[in-house]
Design an enzyme around this catalytic site. Structure first.
Site, mmCIF file in Angstrom:
data_model
loop_
_atom_site.group_PDB
_atom_site.id
_atom_site.type_symbol
_atom_site.label_atom_id
_atom_site.label_comp_id
_atom_site.label_asym_id
_atom_site.label_seq_id
_atom_site.Cartn_x
_atom_site.Cartn_y
_atom_site.Cartn_z
ATOM 1 N N LYS A 44 12.380 24.355 17.280
ATOM 2 C CA LYS A 44 11.733 25.635 16.942
ATOM 3 C C LYS A 44 11.551 25.707 15.419
ATOM 4 O O LYS A 44 12.415 25.257 14.654
ATOM 5 C CB LYS A 44 12.644 26.769 17.451
ATOM 6 N N CYS A 138 0.930 28.960 13.522
ATOM 7 C CA CYS A 138 1.343 30.128 14.309
ATOM 8 C C CYS A 138 0.348 31.254 14.002
ATOM 9 O O CYS A 138 0.187 31.629 12.846
ATOM 10 C CB CYS A 138 2.758 30.531 13.928
ATOM 11 N N LYS A 176 0.725 20.479 11.980
ATOM 12 C CA LYS A 176 0.313 21.067 13.258
ATOM 13 C C LYS A 176 -0.848 22.037 13.042
ATOM 14 O O LYS A 176 -0.743 22.993 12.271
ATOM 15 C CB LYS A 176 1.499 21.770 13.918
HETATM 16 C C1 LIG Z 1 6.976 31.506 23.362
HETATM 17 C C2 LIG Z 1 6.368 30.475 22.450
HETATM 18 C C3 LIG Z 1 6.906 30.268 21.179
HETATM 19 C C4 LIG Z 1 6.344 29.317 20.334
HETATM 20 N N1 LIG Z 1 6.909 29.093 19.095
HETATM 21 C C5 LIG Z 1 6.414 28.132 18.283
HETATM 22 C C6 LIG Z 1 7.034 27.816 17.048
HETATM 23 O O1 LIG Z 1 8.062 28.394 16.661
HETATM 24 N N2 LIG Z 1 6.463 26.849 16.277
HETATM 25 C C7 LIG Z 1 5.334 26.167 16.667
HETATM 26 O O2 LIG Z 1 4.872 25.287 15.940
HETATM 27 N N3 LIG Z 1 4.736 26.433 17.845
HETATM 28 C C8 LIG Z 1 5.253 27.390 18.661
HETATM 29 N N4 LIG Z 1 4.655 27.621 19.878
HETATM 30 C C9 LIG Z 1 3.432 26.865 20.250
HETATM 31 C C10 LIG Z 1 3.730 25.654 21.141
HETATM 32 O O3 LIG Z 1 4.557 24.714 20.485
HETATM 33 C C11 LIG Z 1 2.420 24.960 21.598
HETATM 34 O O4 LIG Z 1 1.725 24.495 20.455
HETATM 35 C C12 LIG Z 1 1.484 25.871 22.396
HETATM 36 O O5 LIG Z 1 2.205 26.795 23.168
HETATM 37 C C13 LIG Z 1 0.557 25.088 23.338
HETATM 38 O O6 LIG Z 1 1.286 24.207 24.186
HETATM 39 P P1 LIG Z 1 1.806 24.601 25.675
HETATM 40 O O7 LIG Z 1 0.623 25.024 26.481
HETATM 41 O O8 LIG Z 1 2.501 23.361 26.166
HETATM 42 O O9 LIG Z 1 2.787 25.725 25.470
HETATM 43 C C14 LIG Z 1 5.209 28.566 20.747
HETATM 44 C C15 LIG Z 1 4.679 28.786 22.027
HETATM 45 C C16 LIG Z 1 5.243 29.708 22.884
HETATM 46 C C17 LIG Z 1 4.648 29.902 24.258
#
Ligand SMILES: Cc1cc2nc3c(=O)[nH]c(=O)nc-3n(C[C@H](O)[C@H](O)[C@H](O)COP(=O)(O)O)c2cc1C
Length: 366
Positions: A44, A138, A176
């Protein structure tokens, strides 16, 4: 079968990583995922001052299939980690000691100040993590402090901040990307100019998950009010695949790509490998299915490799990229294949003669 892959000098036991978010929110859950068989994890996102990070409840929202009720889209307005950096430093050290063969990538984010980014980089690097991922993406909350996608939407800032980090980093740096931009190659190339050796894509897509027709409030609703958040899960996968392919075709070959967005099983992961990702990251999929989903991911990729005669994951990476072309070229190829008649038959004038759903089905490839 050996699923290992070496990316930017980091040897991943397999190409499956937890994406930054709740699945990697502390040492306990990270350890559990390595025990379950994940090759790596992006923890995270952390920053220097966790006291400035205050989350709200509720902070998630789901979009469900009308037919089955399955979750197809997921929105969050969660911020980065609210745990103190000192605790994280201890945990990074502890995890690397206990799991030396699994890859641990620290995701970092800070305000627009060189000394802050460099201090955070130095502190974390000493713990022995394998690499950094810079969170320029983000799309909510942190932007109010000019962090996250406030940087990733501006290639000049992306380049500058990446160069601050790479000036002091002795380990690989990935950047990212936010999808909330017209041309994802621009910030990616800026990060590469700043010294990044890998690009992770995508973070979440700005969204509003719905409106409650009873209260008239947009969701997720916190004390009657709302902010737009980040969209993830399977609904975003086609957009992520498009962006990953644009990156793979648009950045120098030695730059690695970590594909993210809506991956829920081995089939989805394979699509990302075929379009140029050397590793894939999964966040929402793990939140919905648990870390055990790794079993299917590995088994499915192994079966695909046997069926198709691939002997390493590296061989799959980018295999489908040569099949992208231009529309003009598709038309020429169709004509050359003597299918021009079929092309004529699908001209726009024809639409009124048939039911629109029938016509849509006729023109769809899957
Ligand atoms: C609840 C939640 C919290 C997230 N927190 C972060 C974070 O702290 N840092 C980050 O780079 N991406 C964060 N993301 C983004 C995910 O790492 C990812 O890039 C995005 O959700 C798309 O992938 P997925 O469909 O597999 O979730 C978060 C996503 C979700 C759903």
């Amino acid at each position: 079968m050996d699923l290992s892959i070496t990316v930017n000098g980091m040897k991943f036991p397999n190409p499956f990583l937890l994406g930054s978010g709740p699945p990697g929110t502390n040492a306990r859950v990270l350890a559990k995922s390595y025990d379950a068989g994940w090759g790596g994890a992006v923890a995270k996102t952390v920053s220097l001052e966790s006291a400035k990070v205050v989350n709200v409840v509720p902070r998630y929202g789901k979009l469900r299939s009308r037919a089955t009720g399955e979750v197809i889209g997921f929105e969050n307005i969660e911020l980065i980690s609210d745990r103190p950096i000192d605790v994280w430093l201890d945990e990074f050290r502890q995890i690397k000691k206990e799991y030396p063969n699994n890859i641990l990538i620290a995701s970092i984010m800070e305000e627009y100040e060189k000394s802050r980014w460099q201090e955070l980089t130095r502190m974390i690097q000493e713990t022995g993590v394998d690499g950094f991922e810079l969170n320029f993406s983000c799309p909510h909350g942190m932007t109010e402090r000019k962090m996250g996608s406030e940087m990733g939407e501006h290639p000049d800032l992306t380049e500058e901040v990446t160069s601050w980090v790479t000036e002091v980093a002795k380990i690989p740096v990935w950047a990212k990307m936010t999808p909330n931009i017209t041309n994802i190659r621009e910030p990616a190339l800026a990060a590469i100019r700043g010294g990044a050796v890998g690009i992770s894509a995508i973070n979440t897509i700005l969204s509003v998950i719905g409106v409650d027709l009873e209260t008239l409030r947009p969701m997720p609703t916190v004390e009657g009010h709302c902010v737009p958040g980040g969209y993830s899960a399977q609904a975003v996968r086609p957009i992520a695949l498009r962006m990953v392919s644009q990156l793979a075709l648009g950045v120098p070959e030695e730059i690695s790509i970590s594909g993210i967005g809506g991956i829920e099983n081995s089939h989805d992961a394979l699509e990302f490998f075929l379009l140029g990702s050397a590793t894939v990251q999964i966040c929402t999929g793990v939140m919905l299915q648990g870390v055990k989903m790794i079993d299917e991911l590995k088994a499915g990729v192994e079966k695909f490799m046997v069926d198709k005669g691939f002997s390493s994951v590296q061989e799959i990476v980018g295999k489908s990229l040569p099949y992208f072309s231009t529309h003009m070229d598709l038309v020429q190829k169709m004509k050359a294949a003597k299918r021009s008649k079929a092309g004529e038959a699908s001209r726009d004038n024809e639409w009124a003669q048939k039911d629109i759903t029938e016509k849509t089905a006729e023109l769809t490839s899957n």
